[in-house]
Design an enzyme around this catalytic site. Structure first.
Site, PDB file in Angstrom:
ATOM      1  N   ALA A  69       0.796  -1.057   0.049  1.00 39.15           N
ATOM      2  CA  ALA A  69       0.099  -0.002   0.077  1.00 39.15           C
ATOM      3  C   ALA A  69       1.121   1.141  -0.060  1.00 39.15           C
ATOM      4  O   ALA A  69       0.175   2.276  -0.312  1.00 39.15           O
ATOM      5  CB  ALA A  69      -0.756  -0.116   1.356  1.00 39.15           C
ATOM      6  N   THR A  70       2.038   1.371   0.573  1.00 40.33           N
ATOM      7  CA  THR A  70       3.030   2.338   0.609  1.00 40.33           C
ATOM      8  C   THR A  70       3.193   2.812  -0.678  1.00 40.33           C
ATOM      9  O   THR A  70       3.183   3.877  -1.075  1.00 40.33           O
ATOM     10  CB  THR A  70       4.304   2.049   1.401  1.00 40.33           C
ATOM     11  N   ASN A  96      -5.894   3.168  10.892  1.00 36.14           N
ATOM     12  CA  ASN A  96      -4.969   2.097  11.409  1.00 36.14           C
ATOM     13  C   ASN A  96      -4.803   2.112  12.839  1.00 36.14           C
ATOM     14  O   ASN A  96      -4.469   1.142  13.477  1.00 36.14           O
ATOM     15  CB  ASN A  96      -3.902   2.050  10.502  1.00 36.14           C
ATOM     16  N   GLN A 137      -6.506  -0.791   5.317  1.00 35.00           N
ATOM     17  CA  GLN A 137      -7.293  -1.566   6.318  1.00 35.00           C
ATOM     18  C   GLN A 137      -8.792  -1.741   6.212  1.00 35.00           C
ATOM     19  O   GLN A 137      -9.397  -2.350   7.095  1.00 35.00           O
ATOM     20  CB  GLN A 137      -7.080  -0.510   7.785  1.00 35.00           C
ATOM     21  N   THR A 143       9.440  -6.756 -13.356  1.00 32.24           N
ATOM     22  CA  THR A 143       9.216  -8.170 -13.488  1.00 32.24           C
ATOM     23  C   THR A 143       8.020  -8.415 -12.630  1.00 32.24           C
ATOM     24  O   THR A 143       8.136  -8.292 -11.483  1.00 32.24           O
ATOM     25  CB  THR A 143      10.187  -9.134 -13.612  1.00 32.24           C
ATOM     26  N   CYS A 169       4.265   1.915  12.736  1.00 36.97           N
ATOM     27  CA  CYS A 169       5.250   2.794  11.910  1.00 36.97           C
ATOM     28  C   CYS A 169       5.808   3.769  12.634  1.00 36.97           C
ATOM     29  O   CYS A 169       6.744   4.610  12.191  1.00 36.97           O
ATOM     30  CB  CYS A 169       4.641   3.166  10.541  1.00 36.97           C
TER      31      CYS A 169
HETATM   32  C1  LIG Z   1      -0.279  -0.853   6.732  1.00 36.59           C
HETATM   33  C2  LIG Z   1      -0.825   0.446   6.178  1.00 36.59           C
HETATM   34  C3  LIG Z   1      -0.065   0.818   5.016  1.00 36.59           C
HETATM   35  C4  LIG Z   1       1.164   0.287   4.297  1.00 36.59           C
HETATM   36  O1  LIG Z   1       0.830  -0.722   3.686  1.00 36.59           O
HETATM   37  P1  LIG Z   1       2.136  -1.650   3.449  1.00 36.59           P
HETATM   38  O2  LIG Z   1       1.463  -2.701   2.505  1.00 36.59           O
HETATM   39  O3  LIG Z   1       2.961  -2.297   4.473  1.00 36.59           O
HETATM   40  O4  LIG Z   1       3.123  -0.658   2.514  1.00 36.59           O
HETATM   41  C5  LIG Z   1      -0.638   2.127   4.550  1.00 36.59           C
HETATM   42  N1  LIG Z   1      -1.808   2.735   5.023  1.00 36.59           N
HETATM   43  C6  LIG Z   1      -2.362   2.143   6.115  1.00 36.59           C
HETATM   44  C7  LIG Z   1      -3.747   2.696   6.465  1.00 36.59           C
HETATM   45  C8  LIG Z   1      -2.061   0.965   6.510  1.00 36.59           C
HETATM   46  O5  LIG Z   1      -2.997   0.321   7.583  1.00 36.59           O
END
Ligand SMILES: *Cc1c(COP(=O)(O)O)cnc(C)c1O
Length: 390
Positions: free
Chosen positions: A79-80, A159, A187, A247, A332
């Site tokens: 997600a990052t 989160n 989330q 890839t 984080c």
């Molecule tokens: C965990 C999280 C992310 C980051 O996701 P990753 O797949 O670990 O990069 C971003 N936004 C929220 C709200 C999250 O809970």
């Protein structure tokens, strides 16, 4: 769930989840010489075709699980990366139209820091504040819109405190103004109903490891009609419609697809399980003296219980509770010693923020776990209060 009596009870499912066994098995079938190890872009032999077909099937499965079309899915490393691609990509593509962007003060770092970087580049950012319940109001976003606004970015499920934002109403607003909407839904899957065929959101970020899939796997939904346009983050190949070079990671793509498919398939039973646990855990905690819930009680997912132990130090409490695995705030932020920006945004003092813990429940949590955890917490809270002479 504790593997044995000596391992702590895992109550940190919003930091990450273990990979579902059947998901792990499917992933393993894409790795070895006996498996579908080929490069999905190799178009000249059977190994490549097998991998390509596997990715195609996974893309269809993943798209169906979120109510999207397969061509609207861009697989990423998490997600990052999806947040970075969506926010930087849209801000830059539409920069000639305007350089004003809107987000909220309670986003995950993977959104906040992207906007901080864009601010340094000369974009103007409005940080919308939540109310004391941790909810972002549509009116507050409406009030921030200017003729230069090109993008609004807001999370779906928070989160840290588990609050659910009014995404459908926000989407209706941005659509009406012809502004793009990006939603960090890392989330959301498995906790709220995700159906992009019914929701006019332009860009949505997903993560596999919050839903019993692998870490290092995510996706960005990019709406096709009307098309949300992006400038890629990096260059190096034509994969994913030129938006994400590199890839394709067959096993990671199969992993997120299988995890999302299962989350949707078992949504109701999983949610009922978590609701049952929450109905024991939350009242048990709130029955303790000086314990209050952070964030809205109604507009939140039952997986999250973030509470303030008034007058205590969360870090000290954690240290005296080795039998449970939880976090103070988000995983984080815990590297730095800053009090949570989310808790401060909903009006907690530094002391109250530092007295708060996030418990998050998941598929493998049992009633026995919850009862054991409650007993341990009750005992420790009482002991600390006695020590403090309160
Ligand atoms: C965990 C999280 C992310 C980051 O996701 P990753 O797949 O670990 O990069 C971003 N936004 C929220 C709200 C999250 O809970």
């Amino acid at each position: 769930m504790a593997a044995n009596d000596f391992e702590p009870i895992y109550l940190d499912y919003m930091a990450t989840t273990p990979v579902d066994e059947s998901v792990a098995e499917e992933m393993m079938r894409c790795l070895t010489i006996q498996g579908k190890f080929g490069n999905p872009s190799s178009a000249t032999h059977l190994y490549g075709w097998r991998a390509q077909n596997t990715v195609k099937g996974a893309r269809e499965l993943f798209a169906a699980s979120i109510g999207a079309m397969p061509r609207e899915v861009i697989f990423t490393s998490g997600a990052t990366e999806a947040n970075n691609l969506a926010i930087q990509g849209a801000a830059r593509f539409y920069a000639k139209k305007g350089r004003h962007l809107i987000t909220t003060s309670i986003e995950h770092k993977a959104v906040l820091d992207v906007f901080h970087a864009l601010e340094k580049e000369g974009f103007a950012i409005t940080w919308v504040q939540p109310n004391s319940e941790g909810i972002i109001s549509v009116d507050a976003i409406a009030a921030a819109i200017t003729p230069q606004t090109t993008l609004v970015s807001t999370m779906w499920v928070n989160n840290e405190i588990g609050t659910i934002q009014p995404i459908a109403d926000i989407a209706a607003l941005t659509r009406q103004h012809g502004i793009l909407l990006h939603v960090d839904a890392a989330q959301a899957m498995g906790k709220v109903a995700v159906d992009l065929s019914q929701l006019p959101v332009d860009l949505m970020s997903f993560s596999a490891h919050k839903v019993y899939g692998p870490k290092g796997s995510g996706a960005l939904f990019v709406r096709d009609k009307p098309r949300a346009r992006l400038i890629p983050l990096f260059w190096g190949g034509e994969q994913e419609q030129g938006l994400r070079a590199g890839t394709l990671a067959t096993h990671q793509i199969v992993g997120i697809a299988a995890a999302f498919h299962r989350a949707k398939l078992h949504a109701e039973e999983n949610l009922n399980h978590i609701r049952r646990l929450n109905a024991i855990f939350l009242p048990g905690l709130l029955a303790l003296e000086g314990v209050t819930l952070n964030g809205s009680r109604e507009q939140r997912v039952p997986h999250n219980i973030n509470v303030c132990f008034q007058g205590l130090h969360a870090e000290a409490l954690l240290m005296s509770l080795p039998q449970i695995a939880v976090s103070a705030g988000s995983a984080c932020n815990s590297a730095q010693d800053e009090p949570s920006h989310v808790l401060k945004a909903i009006g907690l003092s530094d002391l109250q923020a530092r007295a708060s813990l996030r418990f998050s429940l998941g598929r493998y949590t049992t009633e026995a776990d919850i009862k054991r955890a409650l007993e341990a917490i009750q005992r420790e809270v009482q002991r600390e209060r006695d020590l403090a002479g309160k």
